[in-house]
Design a protein around this motif. Structure first.
Motif, PDB file in Angstrom:
ATOM      1  N   GLN A 108     -53.026 -38.880  21.829  1.00  8.19           N
ATOM      2  CA  GLN A 108     -51.949 -37.997  21.364  1.00  8.19           C
ATOM      3  C   GLN A 108     -52.548 -36.888  20.500  1.00  8.19           C
ATOM      4  O   GLN A 108     -52.408 -36.889  19.270  1.00  8.19           O
ATOM      5  CB  GLN A 108     -50.918 -38.780  20.574  1.00  8.19           C
ATOM      6  N   PRO A 109     -53.180 -35.906  21.123  1.00  5.42           N
ATOM      7  CA  PRO A 109     -53.899 -34.890  20.347  1.00  5.42           C
ATOM      8  C   PRO A 109     -53.019 -33.925  19.565  1.00  5.42           C
ATOM      9  O   PRO A 109     -53.514 -33.223  18.693  1.00  5.42           O
ATOM     10  CB  PRO A 109     -54.704 -34.145  21.409  1.00  5.42           C
ATOM     11  N   ARG A 110     -51.731 -33.910  19.825  1.00  2.48           N
ATOM     12  CA  ARG A 110     -50.844 -32.989  19.107  1.00  2.48           C
ATOM     13  C   ARG A 110     -50.051 -33.672  17.992  1.00  2.48           C
ATOM     14  O   ARG A 110     -49.147 -33.077  17.421  1.00  2.48           O
ATOM     15  CB  ARG A 110     -49.910 -32.314  20.094  1.00  2.48           C
ATOM     16  N   GLN A 111     -50.397 -34.891  17.653  1.00  2.00           N
ATOM     17  CA  GLN A 111     -49.652 -35.617  16.627  1.00  2.00           C
ATOM     18  C   GLN A 111     -49.905 -35.095  15.221  1.00  2.00           C
ATOM     19  O   GLN A 111     -49.176 -35.415  14.309  1.00  2.00           O
ATOM     20  CB  GLN A 111     -49.983 -37.108  16.689  1.00  2.00           C
ATOM     21  N   GLY A 112     -50.927 -34.315  15.048  1.00  2.00           N
ATOM     22  CA  GLY A 112     -51.284 -33.819  13.723  1.00  2.00           C
ATOM     23  C   GLY A 112     -52.402 -34.655  13.140  1.00  2.00           C
ATOM     24  O   GLY A 112     -52.325 -35.887  13.117  1.00  2.00           O
ATOM     25  N   LEU A 113     -53.415 -33.985  12.691  1.00  2.00           N
ATOM     26  CA  LEU A 113     -54.600 -34.663  12.194  1.00  2.00           C
ATOM     27  C   LEU A 113     -54.300 -35.532  10.978  1.00  2.00           C
ATOM     28  O   LEU A 113     -54.746 -36.680  10.896  1.00  2.00           O
ATOM     29  CB  LEU A 113     -55.700 -33.643  11.876  1.00  2.00           C
ATOM     30  N   GLY A 114     -53.526 -35.003  10.033  1.00  2.00           N
ATOM     31  CA  GLY A 114     -53.195 -35.768   8.829  1.00  2.00           C
ATOM     32  C   GLY A 114     -52.458 -37.053   9.144  1.00  2.00           C
ATOM     33  O   GLY A 114     -52.754 -38.113   8.583  1.00  2.00           O
ATOM     34  N   HIS A 115     -51.501 -36.961  10.059  1.00  2.00           N
ATOM     35  CA  HIS A 115     -50.746 -38.151  10.468  1.00  2.00           C
ATOM     36  C   HIS A 115     -51.666 -39.178  11.118  1.00  2.00           C
ATOM     37  O   HIS A 115     -51.587 -40.373  10.827  1.00  2.00           O
ATOM     38  CB  HIS A 115     -49.621 -37.752  11.422  1.00  2.00           C
ATOM     39  N   ALA A 116     -52.539 -38.727  12.006  1.00  2.00           N
ATOM     40  CA  ALA A 116     -53.454 -39.629  12.705  1.00  2.00           C
ATOM     41  C   ALA A 116     -54.408 -40.309  11.717  1.00  2.00           C
ATOM     42  O   ALA A 116     -54.665 -41.511  11.823  1.00  2.00           O
ATOM     43  CB  ALA A 116     -54.241 -38.867  13.767  1.00  2.00           C
ATOM     44  N   ILE A 117     -54.917 -39.549  10.777  1.00  2.00           N
ATOM     45  CA  ILE A 117     -55.833 -40.101   9.772  1.00  2.00           C
ATOM     46  C   ILE A 117     -55.129 -41.180   8.974  1.00  2.00           C
ATOM     47  O   ILE A 117     -55.656 -42.279   8.768  1.00  2.00           O
ATOM     48  CB  ILE A 117     -56.377 -38.984   8.860  1.00  2.00           C
ATOM     49  N   GLN A 118     -53.918 -40.894   8.534  1.00  2.00           N
ATOM     50  CA  GLN A 118     -53.163 -41.860   7.734  1.00  2.00           C
ATOM     51  C   GLN A 118     -52.809 -43.099   8.558  1.00  2.00           C
ATOM     52  O   GLN A 118     -52.924 -44.223   8.072  1.00  2.00           O
ATOM     53  CB  GLN A 118     -51.889 -41.215   7.189  1.00  2.00           C
ATOM     54  N   ALA A 119     -52.421 -42.926   9.810  1.00  2.00           N
ATOM     55  CA  ALA A 119     -52.045 -44.048  10.666  1.00  2.00           C
ATOM     56  C   ALA A 119     -53.219 -44.982  10.949  1.00  2.00           C
ATOM     57  O   ALA A 119     -53.024 -46.162  11.229  1.00  2.00           O
ATOM     58  CB  ALA A 119     -51.466 -43.530  11.977  1.00  2.00           C
ATOM     59  N   CYS A 120     -54.424 -44.466  10.854  1.00  2.00           N
ATOM     60  CA  CYS A 120     -55.620 -45.283  11.104  1.00  2.00           C
ATOM     61  C   CYS A 120     -56.170 -45.922   9.841  1.00  2.00           C
ATOM     62  O   CYS A 120     -57.221 -46.556   9.869  1.00  2.00           O
ATOM     63  CB  CYS A 120     -56.696 -44.434  11.774  1.00  2.00           C
ATOM     64  N   GLY A 121     -55.472 -45.740   8.730  1.00  2.00           N
ATOM     65  CA  GLY A 121     -55.894 -46.356   7.476  1.00  2.00           C
ATOM     66  C   GLY A 121     -57.004 -45.618   6.766  1.00  2.00           C
ATOM     67  O   GLY A 121     -57.670 -46.168   5.897  1.00  2.00           O
ATOM     68  N   LEU A 122     -57.207 -44.365   7.125  1.00  2.00           N
ATOM     69  CA  LEU A 122     -58.283 -43.586   6.521  1.00  2.00           C
ATOM     70  C   LEU A 122     -57.794 -42.640   5.436  1.00  2.00           C
ATOM     71  O   LEU A 122     -58.569 -41.854   4.912  1.00  2.00           O
ATOM     72  CB  LEU A 122     -59.004 -42.772   7.604  1.00  2.00           C
ATOM     73  N   SER A 123     -56.542 -42.723   5.078  1.00  2.00           N
ATOM     74  CA  SER A 123     -55.976 -41.756   4.140  1.00  2.00           C
ATOM     75  C   SER A 123     -56.629 -41.802   2.764  1.00  2.00           C
ATOM     76  O   SER A 123     -56.640 -40.816   2.056  1.00  2.00           O
ATOM     77  CB  SER A 123     -54.468 -41.964   4.009  1.00  2.00           C
ATOM     78  N   ARG A 124     -57.185 -42.920   2.387  1.00  2.00           N
ATOM     79  CA  ARG A 124     -57.808 -43.033   1.073  1.00  2.00           C
ATOM     80  C   ARG A 124     -59.306 -42.731   1.127  1.00  2.00           C
ATOM     81  O   ARG A 124     -59.983 -42.823   0.129  1.00  2.00           O
ATOM     82  CB  ARG A 124     -57.580 -44.425   0.507  1.00  2.00           C
ATOM     83  N   THR A 125     -59.805 -42.420   2.272  1.00  2.00           N
ATOM     84  CA  THR A 125     -61.225 -42.122   2.433  1.00  2.00           C
ATOM     85  C   THR A 125     -61.450 -40.623   2.311  1.00  2.00           C
ATOM     86  O   THR A 125     -60.831 -39.836   3.009  1.00  2.00           O
ATOM     87  CB  THR A 125     -61.723 -42.597   3.810  1.00  2.00           C
ATOM     88  N   GLN A 126     -62.330 -40.245   1.416  1.00  2.00           N
ATOM     89  CA  GLN A 126     -62.654 -38.832   1.238  1.00  2.00           C
ATOM     90  C   GLN A 126     -63.541 -38.367   2.392  1.00  2.00           C
ATOM     91  O   GLN A 126     -64.382 -39.107   2.871  1.00  2.00           O
ATOM     92  CB  GLN A 126     -63.392 -38.623  -0.086  1.00  2.00           C
ATOM     93  N   GLY A 127     -63.331 -37.147   2.823  1.00  2.00           N
ATOM     94  CA  GLY A 127     -64.212 -36.561   3.829  1.00  2.00           C
ATOM     95  C   GLY A 127     -64.103 -37.180   5.208  1.00  2.00           C
ATOM     96  O   GLY A 127     -65.122 -37.343   5.883  1.00  2.00           O
ATOM     97  N   VAL A 128     -62.905 -37.518   5.629  1.00  2.00           N
ATOM     98  CA  VAL A 128     -62.722 -38.173   6.926  1.00  2.00           C
ATOM     99  C   VAL A 128     -63.253 -37.306   8.067  1.00  2.00           C
ATOM    100  O   VAL A 128     -63.923 -37.799   8.967  1.00  2.00           O
ATOM    101  CB  VAL A 128     -61.233 -38.526   7.170  1.00  2.00           C
ATOM    102  N   VAL A 129     -62.974 -36.026   8.026  1.00  2.00           N
ATOM    103  CA  VAL A 129     -63.429 -35.144   9.107  1.00  2.00           C
ATOM    104  C   VAL A 129     -64.954 -35.150   9.186  1.00  2.00           C
ATOM    105  O   VAL A 129     -65.530 -35.266  10.272  1.00  2.00           O
ATOM    106  CB  VAL A 129     -62.873 -33.713   8.934  1.00  2.00           C
ATOM    107  N   ALA A 130     -65.614 -35.072   8.047  1.00  2.00           N
ATOM    108  CA  ALA A 130     -67.080 -35.106   8.042  1.00  2.00           C
ATOM    109  C   ALA A 130     -67.601 -36.447   8.556  1.00  2.00           C
ATOM    110  O   ALA A 130     -68.580 -36.493   9.308  1.00  2.00           O
ATOM    111  CB  ALA A 130     -67.616 -34.836   6.638  1.00  2.00           C
TER     112      ALA A 130
END
Length: 149
Positions: A87-109
């Motif tokens: 689902q590439p159009r779901q929004g990056l922030g939403h996808a990051i949070q849904a995967c449990g990475l919201s508390r991780t700094q520098g997820v994109v990196a």
């Protein structure tokens, strides 16, 4: 034992006997999968699974060559990869949070380092692939795939 000799102290991690490290790693990976949307406290994980902390650490180092924290991060990054692919159009922030990475700094990196592709390029490729799949579903006839000359 004489006054000049000291008792040998074995590494305490090596003294822990883990019955089946592969089975332990599989159990933890299943737990990660089932609790992907939850905040997983690695400090509480041993008691929740009925496994000693040392046995968890030894099992992951032996089987996966990484720490338990690294394995959780890898699991979440893989979920992010799959979520953005599906689902590439779901929004990056939403996808990051849904995967449990919201508390991780520098997820994109972290993502770019893990998969060797820049996030904007990855998202563009995923969106194009999704558009192609949608087009193919709406136009299943073979001639729809031929470009005009």
């Amino acid at each position: 034992m004489t006054a000049h000799t000291k008792p040998k102290r074995a590494n305490f991690l090596l003294d822990v006997v883990c019955e089946n490290p592969m089975q332990i790693v599989a159990k933890v990976r299943q737990y990660f999968f089932l609790h992907a949307h939850d905040l997983i406290d690695l400090g509480e994980l041993p008691s929740q699974l009925g496994i000693s902390k040392q046995c968890l650490e030894i099992s992951f180092e032996k089987v996966r060559g990484m720490s338990l924290a690294q394995a959780l991060q890898e699991h979440r990054l893989n979920r992010l990869f799959a979520a953005l692919t599906d689902q590439p159009r779901q929004g990056l922030g939403h996808a990051i949070q849904a995967c449990g990475l919201s508390r991780t700094q520098g997820v994109v990196a972290l993502f770019e380092q893990a998969f060797g592709i820049e996030m904007p390029s990855f998202l563009l490729t995923c969106r194009r692939a999704a558009d192609d799949r949608c087009f193919r579903r709406n136009h299943p006839e073979p001639e729809s795939l031929v470009l005009p000359t």
